[in-house]
Design a protein around this motif. Structure first.
Motif, PDB file in Angstrom:
ATOM      1  N   LEU A 148      28.138  45.524 -20.850  1.00  0.00           N
ATOM      2  CA  LEU A 148      26.971  45.218 -21.467  1.00  0.00           C
ATOM      3  C   LEU A 148      27.326  45.344 -22.883  1.00  0.00           C
ATOM      4  CD1 LEU A 148      26.070  48.454 -22.724  1.00  0.00           C
ATOM      5  CD2 LEU A 148      25.446  48.752 -20.436  1.00  0.00           C
ATOM      6  N   PHE A 175      18.873  50.527 -23.454  1.00  0.00           N
ATOM      7  CA  PHE A 175      20.109  50.230 -23.941  1.00  0.00           C
ATOM      8  C   PHE A 175      20.791  51.410 -23.668  1.00  0.00           C
ATOM      9  CE2 PHE A 175      18.896  46.604 -27.014  1.00  0.00           C
ATOM     10  CZ  PHE A 175      19.383  45.696 -26.206  1.00  0.00           C
ATOM     11  N   ASN A 232      21.109  52.577 -19.720  1.00  0.00           N
ATOM     12  CA  ASN A 232      22.297  51.840 -19.174  1.00  0.00           C
ATOM     13  C   ASN A 232      23.427  52.026 -19.744  1.00  0.00           C
ATOM     14  OD1 ASN A 232      20.856  49.986 -16.953  1.00  0.00           O
ATOM     15  ND2 ASN A 232      19.526  49.011 -18.968  1.00  0.00           N
ATOM     16  N   THR A 281      26.196  53.612 -16.862  1.00  0.00           N
ATOM     17  CA  THR A 281      27.379  52.954 -16.565  1.00  0.00           C
ATOM     18  C   THR A 281      28.832  53.977 -16.939  1.00  0.00           C
ATOM     19  OG1 THR A 281      26.307  50.901 -17.281  1.00  0.00           O
ATOM     20  CG2 THR A 281      28.981  50.802 -17.065  1.00  0.00           C
ATOM     21  N   ALA A 330      23.603  47.818 -14.014  1.00  0.00           N
ATOM     22  CA  ALA A 330      22.402  47.793 -14.985  1.00  0.00           C
ATOM     23  C   ALA A 330      21.034  47.361 -14.816  1.00  0.00           C
ATOM     24  CB  ALA A 330      22.851  47.263 -16.319  1.00  0.00           C
ATOM     25  N   TRP A 341      17.268  46.463 -15.779  1.00  0.00           N
ATOM     26  CA  TRP A 341      16.608  46.391 -17.005  1.00  0.00           C
ATOM     27  C   TRP A 341      15.192  45.954 -16.819  1.00  0.00           C
ATOM     28  CZ3 TRP A 341      19.826  46.553 -20.929  1.00  0.00           C
ATOM     29  CH2 TRP A 341      21.247  46.163 -20.936  1.00  0.00           C
ATOM     30  N   THR A 373      21.761  40.535 -25.819  1.00  0.00           N
ATOM     31  CA  THR A 373      22.618  41.385 -25.468  1.00  0.00           C
ATOM     32  C   THR A 373      24.207  40.956 -26.416  1.00  0.00           C
ATOM     33  OG1 THR A 373      23.482  40.178 -23.657  1.00  0.00           O
ATOM     34  CG2 THR A 373      22.107  42.168 -23.622  1.00  0.00           C
TER      35      THR A 373
END
Length: 307
Positions: free
Chosen positions: A14, A111, A114, A118, A126, A128, A263
């Motif tokens: 990400l 953001f 996630n 991780t 992830a 969203w 992203t």
């Protein structure tokens, strides 16, 4: 100039826009650096790399190898504007400060959540939230007018690229479509645009009605059961396309592509479309690249006619 955030040796997990901040010597104050940057999380041969990358030069300012569960990005409670974060470690007292640079604050929590998920478990996928990019006016109704709420969580989906032209669609038609879409709004390469606004139901309906000669080039992209019959009138074709573009699956797909473009992690995808790598740096950059591609193809056709 912007650079591709995915041009690293590992697999990008990400990435999102963020600048660095530095503690003022001898104090507890933190000063934000104005340099445009991004936090990029990659997996390189099983090792998680937390990197800060300059979005202008492409230089990596920080590259930290993290072990699962050892680090977490937390909001600094003393921050007056609420967008300053600190990366803390369980194994040491070191701290790294960052501030979020996305034009809108509505995805800050998404953001960071996630990222922390991780960092705790590199094997998770992830999650969203489509509501962060779904226009409220379009997310609540279907083509039939029934109230439909978008799913609370969705997995990122990017349409698989294709190198072939669908049957019944000529390269000239596709080039004309690109030119029309690129002119549907006056845009720059900044990130104030939303793909969900550019490809709104109203804009697409105007496109369908003003360019009926191009409708057939869109049919190969429809589900087989929705493709109009050969004797369908232009108005019937418009109605079918309008129902499709008003449907929740289509609106969700646009929202997901919008989110993925923000992203900065779609370098490979945009290259497969014949676009430059910097087209993956946001919605504005993506649309600007499409407009430039349409302009160049239009110029090529004009030169061929002259020859």
């Amino acid at each position: 100039m912007s650079v591709d955030l995915t041009s690293t040796s590992g697999r990008t997990i990400l990435a999102f826009k963020a600048g660095r901040a530095f503690r003022r010597a001898g104090t507890n104050f933190v000063d934000a650096s104005p340099t445009k940057g991004a936090i990029v999380l990659t997996n390189e041969e099983g090792l998680i790399h937390f990197m800060w990358k300059d979005r202008t030069t492409g230089e990596v300012g920080e590259d930290l190898i993290l072990f699962p569960g050892d680090a977490k990005l937390e909001k600094v409670p003393q921050s007056s504007w609420g967008r300053t974060y600190v990366l803390k470690f369980e194994s040491s007292d070191q701290k790294h400060f960052f501030w979020l640079q996305d034009a809108s604050t509505r995805r800050d929590e998404e953001f960071v959540t996630n990222l922390n998920r991780t960092l705790a478990d590199p094997n998770i996928i992830a999650i969203w939230d489509a509501r962060n990019v779904y226009p409220a006016s379009e997310a609540s109704t279907s083509a039939t007018g029934a109230s439909i709420s978008p799913p609370s969580t969705v997995q990122p989906i990017v349409p698989a690229p294709s190198n072939s032209t669908p049957a019944g669609t000529t390269p000239e038609q596709l080039a004309q479509l690109r030119g029309i879409v690129s002119s549907m709004t006056g845009f720059t390469s900044e990130d104030e645009l939303w793909l969900t606004d550019v490809l709104s139901s109203q804009n697409l309906l105007q496109l369908f009605q003003s360019h009926p000669e191009l409708l057939s080039s869109l049919f190969p992209y429809l589900p087989p059961e929705l493709i109009p019959s050969s004797d369908a009138t232009p108005q019937q074709a418009v109605e079918i396309l309008q129902r499709t573009t008003n449907s929740p699956p289509f609106r969700l797909a646009v929202a997901q592509l919008d989110r993925a473009l923000r992203t900065g992690a779609l370098g490979e995808f945009v290259r497969s479309l014949g676009l430059p790598e910097n087209a993956a740096m946001g919605v504005g950059a993506f649309l600007a690249a499409i407009a430039e591609q349409a302009r160049q193809e239009g110029g090529t056709e004009e030169r061929m006619e002259e020859d």
